[in-house]
Scaffold this motif. Sequence first.
Motif: not given
Lengths: 457, 586
Positions: A185, A228-233, A235, A237-238, A282-285, B1-2, B4-8, B16, B19-20
């Motif tokens: 999602x 790849x998906x939208x995290x629940x919270x 940020x 800018x995303x 993917x992680x995001x900061x 900024x913390x 986070x993992x881009x997953x629902x 890790x 980025x990936x």
Amino acid sequence: MGDMLIAIGGTGQHTALAVSRLVFLGVLPKMRLAVIDAENSNDLSLSLSSFGGTVDGRYGLHPLDFERIHAPFDKAARKDPKFQDLFLSQNPLPLDREVFELSFDEVSAGILVDEGMFGRPSVGATIFSQNKYTQLADIFEGAQDAEQIFVTGSMVGGTGAGIIHQLVSALPKEGKRIYGIVFLRWFNAASGGKSQTISDMTMERNMRYGLDYFFKDTRPRLKASLLIGMPDKSPPEITPITVKAGELGEKSHYFHLLAAYGLSRLPKISVTEQENGSVYAASYEDKMKMYDEVWGNEENAKPLSWYVNRALFVQAVLNYAGSDHFVHEVEKRLGTVTGLLTSPADVGTGLHSTIRQYKRSVQTERLKEMAATWRALAKQYEFSLTWLDKVLGRFPDVAYLPSYKEVKKGGDPFIAEVIQTLWREPLDTGQEVPPAPVVARQFHRKLVEGFKAEGLK
Amino acid sequence: MQRIVLLPDWNQDPTWEGVIGNAIPFDAEKPSLADVKDDWQPELQHADDIDQVEAFAFPTPFAWAEMMAAVIRQGDYDHLLFKYYEQLVLGVLLGHLRLDVVDLKEGEFGRVLAGADDRYRYFGTLRGRGTPENRDLEGLVFGGTSPDCLFWPAPRRTEGEWRLLREAIRGSNQDLGFQLLADYRDLIASERLWEPGRYVWMKGLDRIAGDRPPDPAHNLFHVHSRLVGPVALDSAAAKPFYFPVYEKDFAAHFLRSLTGSLKVEGRGIGVYDQHRKCVEVALPTVPADGDLVRAGGGVVRLLHEPSRGPDSGGTIHLRDENGTRGLFSLVQDLRNVMEGDVVAIKRRPFLFPDVFRVPVTRLGEAGLGTEVSFSPQAYELTFDPDSPGLPLASELEQISDRTDGVVLSYRDERGHLRRAIYIDSYAGTPVGDLKALGLVLWLYFVSGSKNSEDKEGSKFEVFKGKLVNDEGTPVFKNQDVTRPFDFNEEVAPDLYTKVRASGTEYRRLATQQRFLKAYRDLAASDDSNVAQLCYRAARSFARWVWPEWQEKAFIENGHPPRHTEPIKLGNLTVTLLKDEPVPVGR
């Protein structure tokens, strides 16, 4: 054997567009592209096919090896077919009717598939299964020649969600590495649209059912996959974009860049880790950190910002080279216009001597064709760079490298110097000089290859 | 900024750098769905009606099978689909649903499905069987088969139609269905193949069978069920499974039918008693890329209980004889493609069609080839629904109070290696082969006696190289047959009747001590299998005569036999021993 990207559905097309741009910028290697989607004439499809309106078949070429968008079934064979019409003729065998009715409820059977799969992945999966070796045979032929195959699409709609898994299972495996880049999602569906066929609930449901199937059946067939998906919270800018029915243009999003990055990173990480079937995320900061991420292969490993600098540099030169002013300057040195004959070095000795290889009567015409090609290339840089600005935020001034700073500061006079330097050597054209657009692209390559981060001075 | 993992639905921090990274590692050696987060599992909505079930969200043409599997995997046993699943399982177990295997490649749409997942190519439909009480069930397709979940319910059956099936099931003895399922589960478990934690269909059946214990002899499965299918099911067995259907006395009826005549016809073998066709054995025609086993080859359907014709003779037609085709040659093609020997069939009968399962589980090795044979009296056992059938040779290696028998290995007239099995008892069921042979040896042994207290009646003699009784009737069958020591039909009933009664009337301690010693010494000096068999028969006879016999208390003793007489049985030489010389004048 090169790489191949198979993009499915709308999300797949978005990723394909992102990859196309990054291939154009030299960030990713050139690869073959195959696209499967029932929609092949909306704004998004046209943007992909024409690379943002820059592909005209002569001056502007598509950066990927790409022919067309494949509809998952033969749309010309039957007008407005219902799903069941694709499988059951007027007098179907009792076996076929029985098994079809055992496999599909009445609502699914009655879907008008010309309009899409209505968020029913089983419908998309079945249509794909029917046509994989007929309507979609080209894709499998192309896959035979690929060493690495990337399959991308979303798990939340009907087309990608239905086809990805079946496609992965049908692809040739021998000697291939197959990667999945799959969106969960990631956007919101506007509520209440007149012909809205998919809702947030549909997407949530399809994602879960798709993941269940993915983990059970699809994952073991993949060398690695990136979800790849939208995290629940999310940020600020995303945030998820909102898609309304009828809005069928490109929706630029950071995730598409991330997916393209997967093409670069997944093979490297998964080969190192040796865990076939692993699922990556993917992680995001901070978006801007993507500019620092290293792309390219081992010999050409550079941060994205380096590639952007090179693109800005080359684009500036092409803008100048495609201008009437530059054309006029070259003409003057060719002696095709009245006036003082000045030194050809001012417009690049190599360029000048290459044009001189054409018959004199067509030199101006060829020069103008070259300029048209450079303008098309400049547009393609524009198409690529503005998208990057959109998905990552404006390229920060602090990231400019000296080379681009020089161009920016020095303006046309400095660019003329660049041309003198980088286009000094004539092309090795052999006995017959190639068509002008080909020559123009070869000079473009000289610019690309001649780029130095530290600048010319 | 913390970071986070881009997953629902993902609440962990990235583990890790960069980025990936690898979020869910995969171990191909131990694939596990436990990798999938609970938050990513399908949310199974409550459904009052099958129309509300969102199976179409699965990305496969077999979406309903996936949905069924998801319901079982999540253990949502209150879900509407599981209710239907129970009905499908019981419907098949109790015979209200017929499982017909079709080759999907025979249809246009079928080819699409088979092309999507080849495991489904040979596909089972679950079709209602109309009976006078449930006429409306006839022909309605209630479900299909799946390698994951075994059965899935048809999405277009209405609640009213499910009710018809439910009522039919309620009208049956459901206990039989549950017991048969429990036996089936136990048989699979005994082979260490039952893994409900790993295979969805086993989990579903486990739930239905509950904690019901199996019958120790799995009698319902071996005797009162027929197998349908097969269904290619996910398991460690790497072979398709057959599913049982309760049918009283099926095994005995099938074997009895084989005393009739067999004909190849259409897509199978018709078995006829003296009146009509009573059994069909499926032997479908398959294309070059087809699979005779998966297409249902060897599945047996009983059309009528076979009649007991006066001329049937009780001989099961396993091999071609006297111009009549036997079962073995008719199913040779199937046998050639079906891996597995008798031991495999006996251990894993659920992986074999009835055309092999029933003969092997009831006839032992003789059920799969001509190399092994039993006495006609032993074969008779297989018609008895309460008998355990016939043993494998290997089962006779351990003698017990309940199982006793001998395997005679020999070469027949053509030099083929064969094994004849002689059973006194198997799993507590008496046969008496060894006792009967022992009695014959005894009656010859004492035939020279002038004992006035002799109560044994007939005495046997050798006349023109044949052992005959006091009426001059040969004791053994015409020896051009391949099996030695089978008794003449005129003699056999009397012998077997005698050894099934008490043997105490034959008590003559000293003579029997000599009798045993004589055959023991013969076996010691002659290591032929025949001499060993005769000694075993002599011992078996003595045990019968002296049921209180303790191994060390009975002393084999006395003078050696006064007379030896060789006779030929086929190409075997049998040495008969006599205690006293032949009276003068005989």
